[in-house]
Motif scaffolding. Structure first.
Motif, PDB file in Angstrom:
ATOM      1  N   UNK A 126      -3.403   6.532   2.392  1.00 52.21           N
ATOM      2  CA  UNK A 126      -2.798   5.793   1.283  1.00 52.21           C
ATOM      3  C   UNK A 126      -3.282   4.342   1.322  1.00 52.21           C
ATOM      4  N   UNK A 127      -4.139   3.939   0.364  1.00 50.10           N
ATOM      5  CA  UNK A 127      -4.674   2.571   0.399  1.00 50.10           C
ATOM      6  C   UNK A 127      -3.597   1.491   0.451  1.00 50.10           C
ATOM      7  N   UNK A 128      -2.508   1.674  -0.316  1.00 50.83           N
ATOM      8  CA  UNK A 128      -1.442   0.657  -0.325  1.00 50.83           C
ATOM      9  C   UNK A 128      -0.758   0.574   1.033  1.00 50.83           C
ATOM     10  N   UNK A 129      -0.513   1.733   1.649  1.00 51.73           N
ATOM     11  CA  UNK A 129       0.128   1.748   2.969  1.00 51.73           C
ATOM     12  C   UNK A 129      -0.787   1.104   4.013  1.00 51.73           C
ATOM     13  N   UNK A 130      -2.087   1.399   3.950  1.00 53.09           N
ATOM     14  CA  UNK A 130      -3.040   0.796   4.884  1.00 53.09           C
ATOM     15  C   UNK A 130      -3.072  -0.727   4.732  1.00 53.09           C
ATOM     16  N   UNK A 131      -3.051  -1.194   3.491  1.00 54.83           N
ATOM     17  CA  UNK A 131      -3.018  -2.642   3.254  1.00 54.83           C
ATOM     18  C   UNK A 131      -1.744  -3.253   3.832  1.00 54.83           C
ATOM     19  N   UNK A 132      -0.632  -2.573   3.614  1.00 57.75           N
ATOM     20  CA  UNK A 132       0.671  -3.094   4.083  1.00 57.75           C
ATOM     21  C   UNK A 132       0.716  -3.155   5.609  1.00 57.75           C
ATOM     22  N   UNK A 133       0.052  -2.186   6.250  1.00 56.17           N
ATOM     23  CA  UNK A 133       0.079  -2.127   7.718  1.00 56.17           C
ATOM     24  C   UNK A 133      -1.060  -2.912   8.366  1.00 56.17           C
ATOM     25  N   UNK A 134      -1.853  -3.590   7.540  1.00 59.16           N
ATOM     26  CA  UNK A 134      -2.870  -4.499   8.078  1.00 59.16           C
ATOM     27  C   UNK A 134      -4.217  -3.893   8.382  1.00 59.16           C
TER      28      UNK A 134
END
Length: 307
Positions: free
Chosen positions: A298-306
């Motif tokens: 999930x691109x958004x989750x990856x961004x959120x987790x750094x």
């Protein structure tokens, strides 16, 4: 720095290799302190952690990358991109090939990348036969021959980070390829990682102890906050450290927590020791395990987790 020292070398070295090649253990041995998490599980390094080794003649800034591998998820692709971006900005590369495993397709995959990089950027590559203590002298000799046949390396050297064999020689060899420069970091600094990243890595290392093979890839850790307790005596400060541990499925959450919360308590106790050493005072560690479904894809989750 001694007055008679005429040339000082400083620069960046990156340790690369397939997952579980001993890169993090070697980084810690070279720095002389724990700056990278180690685990028997492959793919446990997620960030390019910089460990700094300073001597009277050189400052070697070690960039410990994730293991290069054929990616199976968006996370895997981003980790590979991180490695390649790192390699474009260093002065020398240490290619780690574990002596207790035969040279295989994963090593060949990385070797091709490094040969291409050497041709384009002329970055020197030192092949390092890690885990030399785990095999006989004859097997080590075979391994060194196989490494030599894998590519045209600037140097080949065996070492054992666990036993300390040839660690100084590896450091001197890598430093010899650095440019002449004054130190890039303060002489007493051993890492430039933010405290929150190092705390998250300590929690992740503790959570990975003794779990099933499926879990390492599915585990992410994020530090929510570090809050000093008010009204504490100066000689005995205390901080509240709140940390979220993310997994992809409820079944994985159950593994991390354990029966009656027993496993999570063990994780907390182990991580707290490392965090207290890092911060230099006592902490209250508040751990929460949460499910973030398929976060690796999930691109958004990856961004959120750094990532």
């Amino acid at each position: 720095m001694p007055a008679e020292q005429t040339t000082y070398r400083s620069g960046f070295a990156s340790l690369v290799g397939r997952p579980n090649a001993g890169k993090s253990t070697l980084t810690n041995a070279l720095v002389g302190s724990k700056v990278a998490i180690t685990s028997s599980k492959p793919q446990t390094t997620r960030h390019a952690i910089r460990g700094i080794r300073t001597t009277p003649t050189a400052q070697l800034v070690l960039v410990d990358t994730p293991g290069l591998h054929r990616p199976r998820s968006l996370l895997g692709q981003r980790l590979n991109d991180l490695v390649r971006d790192t390699l474009l900005s260093v002065d020398v590369i240490g290619f780690c090939l574990p002596s207790d495993q035969r040279v295989g397709p994963g090593d060949t995959y990385i070797a091709k990348d490094l040969v291409d990089l050497h041709r384009v950027r002329r970055v020197p590559v030192v092949a390092i036969a890690t885990k030399a203590d785990a095999v006989s002298r004859d097997r080590l000799a075979e391994h060194l021959v196989a490494i030599d046949q894998l590519g045209d390396w600037d140097a080949i050297i065996p070492c054992s980070a666990v036993r300390g064999d040839q660690v100084e020689e590896v450091a001197d060899l890598l430093a010899s390829y650095l440019p002449e420069s004054p130190p890039l970091y303060p002489l007493d600094q051993i890492s430039d990682e933010p405290t929150t990243v190092m705390i998250a890595e300590l929690v992740r290392e503790a959570a990975l102890e003794g779990v099933r093979d499926e879990l390492p890839h599915s585990l992410a850790v994020q530090v929510e906050e570090i809050v000093p307790r008010e009204d504490r005596p100066e000689h005995d400060p205390l901080s509240d450290v709140r940390v979220n541990v993310y997994v992809e499925r409820p079944s994985q959450k159950a593994i991390i927590i354990g029966r009656g919360g027993s496993r999570l308590r063990d994780v907390g106790a182990q991580a707290r020791e490392g965090i207290e050493r890092l911060l230099g005072h006592r902490v209250y560690l508040d751990l929460h395990v949460k499910v973030a479904k398929d976060w690796q894809r999930d691109p958004k989750a990856l961004d959120r987790l750094g990532f």
